[in-house]
Design an enzyme around this catalytic site. Structure first.
Site, PDB file in Angstrom:
ATOM      1  N   GLY A  32      16.386 -26.957  -9.890  1.00  0.00           N
ATOM      2  CA  GLY A  32      17.286 -27.526  -8.886  1.00  0.00           C
ATOM      3  C   GLY A  32      18.621 -26.819  -8.916  1.00  0.00           C
TER       4      GLY A  32
ATOM      5  N   ASP B 233      12.010 -34.973  -5.266  1.00  0.00           N
ATOM      6  CA  ASP B 233      12.208 -36.039  -6.260  1.00  0.00           C
ATOM      7  C   ASP B 233      12.514 -37.365  -5.581  1.00  0.00           C
ATOM      8  OD1 ASP B 233      12.091 -34.662  -8.858  1.00  0.00           O
ATOM      9  OD2 ASP B 233      13.819 -33.541  -8.103  1.00  0.00           O
TER      10      ASP B 233
ATOM     11  N   MET C 110      13.331 -41.258  -6.148  1.00  0.00           N
ATOM     12  CA  MET C 110      13.817 -42.182  -7.199  1.00  0.00           C
ATOM     13  C   MET C 110      14.177 -43.512  -6.576  1.00  0.00           C
ATOM     14  SD  MET C 110      16.476 -39.626  -9.074  1.00  0.00           S
ATOM     15  CE  MET C 110      16.020 -37.955  -9.531  1.00  0.00           C
TER      16      MET C 110
ATOM     17  N   MET D  74       8.487 -33.287 -18.617  1.00  0.00           N
ATOM     18  CA  MET D  74       9.920 -33.471 -18.330  1.00  0.00           C
ATOM     19  C   MET D  74      10.735 -32.869 -19.472  1.00  0.00           C
ATOM     20  SD  MET D  74      10.218 -34.907 -15.365  1.00  0.00           S
ATOM     21  CE  MET D  74      12.003 -34.913 -15.460  1.00  0.00           C
TER      22      MET D  74
ATOM     23  N   GLY E 146      20.807 -31.200 -12.725  1.00  0.00           N
ATOM     24  CA  GLY E 146      21.910 -30.562 -13.446  1.00  0.00           C
ATOM     25  C   GLY E 146      22.069 -30.964 -14.902  1.00  0.00           C
TER      26      GLY E 146
ATOM     27  N   MET F  16       9.431 -41.002  -9.104  1.00  0.00           N
ATOM     28  CA  MET F  16      10.059 -41.711 -10.227  1.00  0.00           C
ATOM     29  C   MET F  16      10.324 -43.129  -9.722  1.00  0.00           C
ATOM     30  SD  MET F  16      12.471 -38.548 -11.329  1.00  0.00           S
ATOM     31  CE  MET F  16      12.123 -37.732  -9.786  1.00  0.00           C
TER      32      MET F  16
ATOM     33  N   ASP G 207      10.033 -29.534 -15.752  1.00  0.00           N
ATOM     34  CA  ASP G 207      11.062 -30.045 -14.837  1.00  0.00           C
ATOM     35  C   ASP G 207      12.285 -30.539 -15.609  1.00  0.00           C
ATOM     36  OD1 ASP G 207      12.417 -31.185 -12.724  1.00  0.00           O
ATOM     37  OD2 ASP G 207      10.977 -32.796 -12.368  1.00  0.00           O
ATOM     38  N   GLY G 208      13.424 -29.907 -15.311  1.00  0.00           N
ATOM     39  CA  GLY G 208      14.692 -30.368 -15.865  1.00  0.00           C
ATOM     40  C   GLY G 208      15.413 -29.304 -16.664  1.00  0.00           C
TER      41      GLY G 208
ATOM     42  N   GLY H 137      16.109 -38.640 -13.606  1.00  0.00           N
ATOM     43  CA  GLY H 137      17.121 -39.428 -12.909  1.00  0.00           C
ATOM     44  C   GLY H 137      18.184 -38.590 -12.215  1.00  0.00           C
ATOM     45  N   PHE H 138      18.486 -37.440 -12.791  1.00  0.00           N
ATOM     46  CA  PHE H 138      19.593 -36.646 -12.251  1.00  0.00           C
ATOM     47  C   PHE H 138      19.296 -35.153 -12.351  1.00  0.00           C
ATOM     48  CE2 PHE H 138      21.131 -40.629 -13.938  1.00  0.00           C
ATOM     49  CZ  PHE H 138      21.883 -41.136 -12.873  1.00  0.00           C
TER      50      PHE H 138
ATOM     51  N   SER I  35      13.945 -27.672  -6.563  1.00  0.00           N
ATOM     52  CA  SER I  35      14.071 -29.113  -6.335  1.00  0.00           C
ATOM     53  C   SER I  35      15.157 -29.377  -5.296  1.00  0.00           C
ATOM     54  CB  SER I  35      14.442 -29.816  -7.643  1.00  0.00           C
ATOM     55  OG  SER I  35      14.856 -31.136  -7.349  1.00  0.00           O
TER      56      SER I  35
ATOM     57  N   HIS J  73       9.832 -28.871  -4.575  1.00  0.00           N
ATOM     58  CA  HIS J  73       9.758 -30.058  -5.434  1.00  0.00           C
ATOM     59  C   HIS J  73      10.661 -31.143  -4.845  1.00  0.00           C
ATOM     60  CE1 HIS J  73       9.034 -32.003  -9.370  1.00  0.00           C
ATOM     61  NE2 HIS J  73      10.286 -32.406  -9.308  1.00  0.00           N
TER      62      HIS J  73
ATOM     63  N   HIS K   3       7.459 -35.711  -6.611  1.00  0.00           N
ATOM     64  CA  HIS K   3       7.586 -36.289  -7.957  1.00  0.00           C
ATOM     65  C   HIS K   3       8.101 -37.716  -7.798  1.00  0.00           C
ATOM     66  CE1 HIS K   3       9.944 -35.984 -12.071  1.00  0.00           C
ATOM     67  NE2 HIS K   3       8.983 -36.891 -12.104  1.00  0.00           N
TER      68      HIS K   3
HETATM   69  C1  DX5 Z   1      15.184 -34.999 -12.585  1.00  0.00           C
HETATM   70  C2  DX5 Z   1      14.310 -34.437 -11.500  1.00  0.00           C
HETATM   71  C3  DX5 Z   1      14.349 -32.968 -11.443  1.00  0.00           C
HETATM   72  C4  DX5 Z   1      15.691 -32.384 -11.088  1.00  0.00           C
HETATM   73  C5  DX5 Z   1      15.754 -31.020 -11.686  1.00  0.00           C
HETATM   74  O1  DX5 Z   1      14.931 -36.349 -12.713  1.00  0.00           O
HETATM   75  O2  DX5 Z   1      12.961 -34.818 -11.699  1.00  0.00           O
HETATM   76  O3  DX5 Z   1      13.349 -32.463 -10.581  1.00  0.00           O
HETATM   77  O4  DX5 Z   1      15.922 -32.312  -9.704  1.00  0.00           O
HETATM   78  O5  DX5 Z   1      17.031 -30.531 -11.515  1.00  0.00           O
HETATM   79  P1  DX5 Z   1      17.647 -29.411 -12.454  1.00  0.00           P
HETATM   80  O6  DX5 Z   1      16.795 -28.199 -12.321  1.00  0.00           O
HETATM   81  O7  DX5 Z   1      19.020 -29.245 -11.875  1.00  0.00           O
HETATM   82  O8  DX5 Z   1      17.651 -29.965 -13.848  1.00  0.00           O
HETATM   83 ZN    ZN Z   2      11.408 -33.728 -10.538  1.00  0.00          ZN
END
Ligand code: DX5
Ligand code: ZN
Length: 219
Positions: free
Chosen positions: A197, A35, A37, A137, A145, A68, A175-176, A142-143, A8, A33, A66
């Site tokens: 990510g 993201d 938002m 998910m 890490g 959001m 994802d996540g 949203g974030f 990501s 990937h 993706h």
């Molecule tokens: C979260 C995103 C993810 C995020 C994953 O809302 O959809 O794709 O970037 O990041 P990590 O792998 O760091 O959880």
């Molecule tokens: Zn994502």
């Protein structure tokens, strides 16, 4: 078939985005990937078309976008034109989910539906045969890490069963909070695509980490 790793870029260094995409180009990651938002569907704002266009110029890898965002149907053509190969939309809040999926497919893109941690897999029943990807998910979106929510493993198994019952060809993407510590269990549960990510971009050797995730065995 081995699992697909989808780093990501949310966790990339945007001041050196070209360098980071080149690193992915030289890695075993098949997908990238991306993201998007909007500060409305999720509390955070990431980036939009210019970044996707810049990534597209720098790579031939599969661009997995993706979304959001609220009302994603407003932007399908624009994401296609900016270089997306695939669009995943969220099930939550999408009153006309069936028609948005059909619209994505009509644009020649593959289509995915994402479910948040509190959304049951059963809600995918009526669309499972239409889609190419289910995005489970494993954090609240949203974030980057965040910490992996272990119930996602059950949801991957349930999704695998739903896909089998429906005779669907959908891939299961997670994802996540995915990293080396849970990749093996996710693969065993039925995941086909792992988004990572922080685990990739926070590693001292991202290329090696991608390879290790790809070849992870259940612990
Ligand atoms: C979260 C995103 C993810 C995020 C994953 O809302 O959809 O794709 O970037 O990041 P990590 O792998 O760091 O959880
Ligand atoms: Zn994502």
């Amino acid at each position: 078939m081995s699992v697909i790793v989808a780093p990501s870029v949310l966790s990339a260094d945007f001041a050196h985005l070209g360098r980071d995409i080149d690193m992915l180009n030289g890695s075993e990651a098949e997908w990238i990937h991306i993201d998007v938002m909007d500060g409305s569907f999720v509390p955070n704002i990431s980036f939009g078309f210019p970044i996707l266009q810049a990534i597209r110029k720098q790579t031939r890898k599969f661009c997995d976008v993706h979304l959001m965002i609220v009302q994603p149907e407003r932007y399908i053509k624009q994401f296609k034109d900016a270089g997306a190969d695939h669009l995943t939309i969220h099930l939550e809040g999408n009153v006309h989910l069936d028609s948005v999926i059909r619209e994505i497919k009509a644009q020649g893109l593959s289509a995915g539906v994402a479910i948040n941690p509190a959304t049951p897999v059963s809600e995918l029943k009526e669309v499972i045969s239409l889609i190419d990807v289910v995005l489970v998910m494993s954090v609240n979106p949203g974030f980057g890490g965040q910490k992996f929510i272990p119930n996602a493993l059950n949801k991957v198994r349930e999704t695998r069963d739903l896909i089998a019952q429906a005779g669907s060809k959908a891939k299961i993407e997670v994802d996540g909070g995915v990293g080396l510590e849970n990749a093996g269990s996710l693969i065993e549960a039925g995941a086909d695509v792992l988004v990572a990510g922080n685990a990739v971009f926070g590693a001292s050797d991202p290329v090696k980490t991608i390879s290790a995730i790809k070849n992870a065995a259940a612990k």
